[in-house]
Design an enzyme around this catalytic site. Structure first.
Site, PDB file in Angstrom:
ATOM      1  N   ALA A  13     -53.688 -14.017  29.203  1.00 50.36           N
ATOM      2  CA  ALA A  13     -54.763 -13.475  28.373  1.00 50.36           C
ATOM      3  C   ALA A  13     -55.981 -14.384  28.246  1.00 50.36           C
ATOM      4  O   ALA A  13     -57.074 -13.909  27.945  1.00 50.36           O
ATOM      5  CB  ALA A  13     -54.222 -13.174  26.977  1.00 50.36           C
ATOM      6  N   SER A  14     -55.785 -15.688  28.463  1.00 49.30           N
ATOM      7  CA  SER A  14     -56.946 -16.543  28.251  1.00 49.30           C
ATOM      8  C   SER A  14     -57.707 -16.804  29.545  1.00 49.30           C
ATOM      9  O   SER A  14     -58.713 -17.510  29.558  1.00 49.30           O
ATOM     10  CB  SER A  14     -56.523 -17.861  27.588  1.00 49.30           C
ATOM     11  OG  SER A  14     -55.354 -18.350  28.205  1.00 49.30           O
ATOM     12  N   LEU A  17     -60.379 -13.474  34.335  1.00 52.85           N
ATOM     13  CA  LEU A  17     -60.353 -12.038  34.632  1.00 52.85           C
ATOM     14  C   LEU A  17     -60.049 -11.241  33.360  1.00 52.85           C
ATOM     15  O   LEU A  17     -60.698 -10.238  33.064  1.00 52.85           O
ATOM     16  CB  LEU A  17     -59.285 -11.748  35.703  1.00 52.85           C
ATOM     17  CG  LEU A  17     -59.115 -10.283  36.076  1.00 52.85           C
ATOM     18  CD1 LEU A  17     -60.290  -9.804  36.932  1.00 52.85           C
ATOM     19  CD2 LEU A  17     -57.798 -10.032  36.822  1.00 52.85           C
ATOM     20  N   ALA A  18     -59.084 -11.745  32.585  1.00 46.65           N
ATOM     21  CA  ALA A  18     -58.703 -11.041  31.369  1.00 46.65           C
ATOM     22  C   ALA A  18     -59.891 -10.953  30.411  1.00 46.65           C
ATOM     23  O   ALA A  18     -60.203  -9.886  29.876  1.00 46.65           O
ATOM     24  CB  ALA A  18     -57.534 -11.753  30.704  1.00 46.65           C
ATOM     25  N   HIS A 241     -60.580  -5.173  50.143  1.00 46.52           N
ATOM     26  CA  HIS A 241     -61.661  -4.293  49.697  1.00 46.52           C
ATOM     27  C   HIS A 241     -62.286  -3.495  50.850  1.00 46.52           C
ATOM     28  O   HIS A 241     -62.398  -2.266  50.785  1.00 46.52           O
ATOM     29  CB  HIS A 241     -62.765  -5.096  48.995  1.00 46.52           C
ATOM     30  CG  HIS A 241     -62.268  -5.907  47.826  1.00 46.52           C
ATOM     31  ND1 HIS A 241     -61.216  -5.508  47.043  1.00 46.52           N
ATOM     32  CD2 HIS A 241     -62.686  -7.090  47.317  1.00 46.52           C
ATOM     33  CE1 HIS A 241     -61.008  -6.417  46.100  1.00 46.52           C
ATOM     34  NE2 HIS A 241     -61.885  -7.394  46.247  1.00 46.52           N
ATOM     35  N   LYS A 334     -68.620  -6.917  57.630  1.00 43.61           N
ATOM     36  CA  LYS A 334     -69.305  -8.191  57.430  1.00 43.61           C
ATOM     37  C   LYS A 334     -69.118  -8.553  55.960  1.00 43.61           C
ATOM     38  O   LYS A 334     -69.358  -7.713  55.084  1.00 43.61           O
ATOM     39  CB  LYS A 334     -70.781  -7.966  57.754  1.00 43.61           C
ATOM     40  CG  LYS A 334     -71.632  -9.183  57.748  1.00 43.61           C
ATOM     41  CD  LYS A 334     -72.951  -8.946  58.485  1.00 43.61           C
ATOM     42  CE  LYS A 334     -73.916  -8.058  57.718  1.00 43.61           C
ATOM     43  NZ  LYS A 334     -75.288  -8.108  58.235  1.00 43.61           N
ATOM     44  N   TYR A 384     -78.090   7.654  50.538  1.00 43.15           N
ATOM     45  CA  TYR A 384     -79.259   8.221  51.188  1.00 43.15           C
ATOM     46  C   TYR A 384     -79.033   8.459  52.658  1.00 43.15           C
ATOM     47  O   TYR A 384     -78.180   7.838  53.290  1.00 43.15           O
ATOM     48  CB  TYR A 384     -80.530   7.421  50.917  1.00 43.15           C
ATOM     49  CG  TYR A 384     -80.538   5.976  51.326  1.00 43.15           C
ATOM     50  CD1 TYR A 384     -80.128   4.982  50.440  1.00 43.15           C
ATOM     51  CD2 TYR A 384     -80.988   5.611  52.581  1.00 43.15           C
ATOM     52  CE1 TYR A 384     -80.154   3.661  50.810  1.00 43.15           C
ATOM     53  CE2 TYR A 384     -81.024   4.266  52.952  1.00 43.15           C
ATOM     54  CZ  TYR A 384     -80.605   3.294  52.066  1.00 43.15           C
ATOM     55  OH  TYR A 384     -80.626   1.987  52.432  1.00 43.15           O
TER      56      TYR A 384
HETATM   57  C1  BG6 Z   1     -62.821 -10.281  44.179  1.00 38.55           C
HETATM   58  C2  BG6 Z   1     -62.950 -11.508  45.024  1.00 38.55           C
HETATM   59  O1  BG6 Z   1     -61.707  -9.545  44.604  1.00 38.55           O
HETATM   60  O2  BG6 Z   1     -63.977  -9.490  44.292  1.00 38.55           O
HETATM   61  C3  BG6 Z   1     -64.194 -12.280  44.653  1.00 38.55           C
HETATM   62  O3  BG6 Z   1     -61.812 -12.327  44.862  1.00 38.55           O
HETATM   63  C4  BG6 Z   1     -65.413 -11.390  44.645  1.00 38.55           C
HETATM   64  O4  BG6 Z   1     -64.388 -13.366  45.537  1.00 38.55           O
HETATM   65  C5  BG6 Z   1     -65.156 -10.122  43.846  1.00 38.55           C
HETATM   66  O5  BG6 Z   1     -66.489 -12.107  44.083  1.00 38.55           O
HETATM   67  C6  BG6 Z   1     -66.303  -9.140  43.975  1.00 38.55           C
HETATM   68  O6  BG6 Z   1     -66.114  -8.083  43.093  1.00 38.55           O
HETATM   69  P1  BG6 Z   1     -67.363  -7.284  42.510  1.00 38.55           P
HETATM   70  O7  BG6 Z   1     -66.748  -6.157  41.770  1.00 38.55           O
HETATM   71  O8  BG6 Z   1     -68.130  -8.228  41.665  1.00 38.55           O
HETATM   72  O9  BG6 Z   1     -68.152  -6.860  43.713  1.00 38.55           O
END
Ligand code: BG6
Length: 489
Positions: A13-14, A17-18, A241, A334, A384
Site C-alpha cells: 500500500a505504501s 503504484l498504489a 503493452h 518502436k 484521424y
Molecule cells: C509501465 C512501464 O508499464 O508503463 C513504465 O513499466 C512506463 O516504464 C509506463 O512508463 C507507461 O504507462 P503510461 O500509462 O504512463 O503510458
C-alpha cells in the site's frame, strides 16, 4: 438474499503504484458510484501505520478531478472512512490471519467477496499469494488476485511463476493486468474495426501496407533504474503493452464479446507470429545531452544502474504474422524512453491506389499520397484518417488532410484512467481485458529467443541523445521493409 460486500486489499500500500494509481482509481470509482454499496479498502504493507496515517497518506494523491465542489471533499471523506490499514510481513500466514480477522469484522453478516491487488515486486508475488490465499481467502464468496507485470523475464521464469500461482489459485481467480488494455482508445480498437464497414473489409494484407505501434516517453528511467535495468524496454513495453495492442488489432473476429472468445482469438494471432530475430531489431540507450543550458543525464549516470549496462532503453522491431490475413505485412514497433515527446499511437498505412489517376500530381513519392489511419492512444486522444483532397482553387493541387475525431472536442468529459476500468472489471469478474496464461506464454515465446541472443552476444545498444528522436538504426530497419515511420515523416 444476503447482501454482499467487497473488500479490496492493496498489498504494497505504501508503494508508488498504489499511491499514484490504485487508491485514486478506487476513489474515482466510488465518486462515480461504481463501487458496490458495501465495500472496504485495506492497505497492507510492512510499515507500521495506523488507519489514520494511511488515510493521511492516500488523501494526498486523491483528486477531485471531476468537480472541485465541496461535494467532492465530502465524498473524499466518506471514501477515506472506508479505508483501513493492516501491517504485516508478506510471507506471514499469521499476519494475513490478522487481516482476515479485521476483514471479517467489517463484513459482518454479509456475503464476503475479496479482491487482492498485488502492488509489490515480483520476487514476493508467490509468498503473498500463498499466505493471503491460505489465511485470508473469503470463506463463502469469491477471492480474486490482481497481479501486474513483470511476469517473469522469459518463457521459463514466466511459466514457473504461473505454475506457482496455480498451486494456490485457479486461472479464473487471477487477473493479470496490462494497463494498456484499460486505455480508452485501446478498448475502442475493436469497436472501430468491427462496427464500421468502412474499416473492417480493408483490415488485411490486401489493403494495409504496414502497421506501426509507437510508444515514446520524454523522460528517462530516473529513480527506477534498479527495476528497469533488470528488464529493459523490450520486456517493459514491447512484450506486453505493444504486443497486446497488436493482438487486438490483428485478431480474427471473435465469436462473441465474451472474455474467452476474445482471448482465444488473441492467442491464435500471437501463435501465428514468427519469433523475433536479431536482424529484425534495433536497440538503443540514451546518453547525456545538454539542451538550452540544461543538461540531461545518460541512462548509465543513474546510480542504481550498473556501470557499463547494455540494457536497451529504446528498441525498434519488425514483426510478422504468418496467417492468411497478414502474410507479408510488417508490424513495426518502436518504444523508447528519454525521447523528444511523450506519445503512444497506432499508425496504419494503406496501400497505394492502383492506377491512381492523380499520381502525377504527387510526383514520384506515392507514400505521400496513401491513406493513413492514426489512433492517438495518448495524450490528446484522437483518431484521424489522412485522405487526399483537392485544394480549392482553379489549379489541380492535391493535399493530404485529416478527417479528425478529437476526443477533447467530441467527448469533453475527462477520460477515466485505465486502472479505473480494470479495477471495476476485476470487481465484476470480467476477464476480457486481462491476460490469460496461454496468452502470456505465447507472448514470451515470441521474444525469449531474441532477448537471450541480445544478452548472450552482449549486443551494444546504439547511443542516442536524451530528448532526441532515437537511434538512426530505427530508420534503416523500417527502410528494409520499405516503410517510413509515420510519426517522423
Ligand atoms: C509501465 C512501464 O508499464 O508503463 C513504465 O513499466 C512506463 O516504464 C509506463 O512508463 C507507461 O504507462 P503510461 O500509462 O504512463 O503510458
Amino acid at each position: 438474499s444476503v447482501d454482499s460486500t467487497v473488500s479490496i486489499t492493496v498489498v504494497g500500500a505504501s508503494g508508488d503504484l498504489a499511491r499514484k494509481k490504485i487508491f485514486p482509481a478506487l476513489f474515482a470509482l466510488f465518486y462515480d458510484n461504481f463501487l458496490p454499496e458495501h465495500f472496504t479498502v485495506f492497505g497492507y504493507a510492512r510499515r507500521k501505520l495506523t488507519d489514520e496515517e494511511l488515510r493521511e497518506m492516500i488523501s494526498k494523491t486523491l483528486t477531485c478531478r471531476i468537480d472541485e465542489s465541496e461535494n467532492c471533499g465530502d465524498k473524499m471523506e466518506q471514501f477515506l472512512q472506508r479505508c483501513f490499514y493492516q501491517s504485516g510481513q508478506y510471507n506471514s500466514e499469521e499476519d494475513f490471519s490478522e487481516l482476515d480477522r479485521k476483514l471479517k469484522e467489517k463484513e459482518a453478516g454479509k456475503l464476503p467477496n475479496r479482491l487482492f491487488y498485488l502492488s509489490i515486486p515480483p520476487n514476493i508475488f508467490v509468498d503473498v499469494v500463498r499466505s493471503a490465499s491460505r489465511s485470508a481467502s473469503s470463506p463463502t464468496g469469491w477471492t480474486r488476485f490482481i497481479v501486474e507485470k513483470p511476469f517473469g523475464r522469459d518463457s521459463e521464469s514466466s511459466a514457473e511463476l504461473t505454475r506457482c500461482l496455480k498451486k494456490y489459485l485457479s486461472e479464473d481467480q487471477i487477473f493479470r493486468i496490462d494497463h494498456y488494455l484499460g486505455k480508452e482508445l485501446v478498448e475502442n480498437l475493436s469497436v472501430l474495426r468491427f462496427s464500421n464497414l468502412v474499416f473492417e473489409p480493408l483490415w488485411s494484407r490486401n489493403y494495409i501496407r504496414n502497421v506501426q505501434l509507437i510508444f515514446s516517453e520524454d523522460f528517462g528511467t530516473e529513480g527506477r533504474g534498479g527495476y528497469f535495468d533488470n528488464y529493459g524496454i523490450i520486456r517493459d513495453i514491447m512484450q506486453n503493452h505493444l504486443l497486446q495492442i497488436l493482438a487486438l488489432f490483428a485478431m480474427e473476429t471473435p465469436v462473441s464479446l465474451d472474455a474467452e472468445d476474445i482471448r482465444n482469438e488473441k492467442v491464435k494471432v500471437l501463435r501465428s507470429m514468427r519469433a523475433l530475430q536479431l536482424d529484425d531489431v534495433v536497440v538503443g540507450q540514451y546518453k547525456g545531452h545538454t539542451k538550452g543550458g540544461k543538461s540531461y543525464p545518460a541512462y548509465i549516470d543513474d546510480p542504481t544502474v550498473p556501470k557499463g549496462s547494455l540494457t536497451p532503453t529504446f528498441a525498434a522491431a519488425a514483426l510478422f504474422i504468418d496467417n492468411a490475413r497478414w502474410d507479408g505485412v510488417p508490424f513495426l514497433m518502436k518504444a523508447g524512453k528519454a525521447l523528444h515527446t511523450r506519445r503512444a499511437e497506432i499508425r496504419v498505412q494503406f496501400r497505394h491506389v492502383p492506377g491512381n489517376l492523380y499520381k502525377r500530381t504527387f510526383g514520384t513519392d506515392l507514400d505521400k499520397a496513401t491513406n493513413e489511419l492514426v489512433i492517438h492512444v495518448q495524450p490528446n486522444e484522437a483518431i484521424y484518417l489522412k485522405i487526399n483532397n483537392k485544394v480549392p482553387g482553379l489549379s489541380m493541387r492535391l493535399d493530404r488532410s485529416n478527417l479528425n475525431l478529437l476526443y477533447s472536442e467530441r467527448y469533453p468529459r475527462e477520460i477515466p484512467d485505465a486502472y479505473e476500468r480494470l479495477l471495476l472489471d476485476a470487481i465484476e469478474g470480467e476477464h476480457r481485458l486481462f491476460i490469460r496464461s496461454d496468452e502470456l506464454d505465447a507472448a514470451w515465446a515470441l521474444f525469449t529467443p531474441l532477448l537471450k541472443e541480445l544478452e548472450n552476444r552482449k549486443v551494444a545498444p546504439e547511443l542516442y541523445p536524451y530528448g532526441s528522436r532515437g537511434p538512426v538504426g530505427a530508420h534503416y530497419l523500417a527502410a528494409k521493409y520499405n516503410v517510413r515511420w509515420g510519426d517522423l515523416s
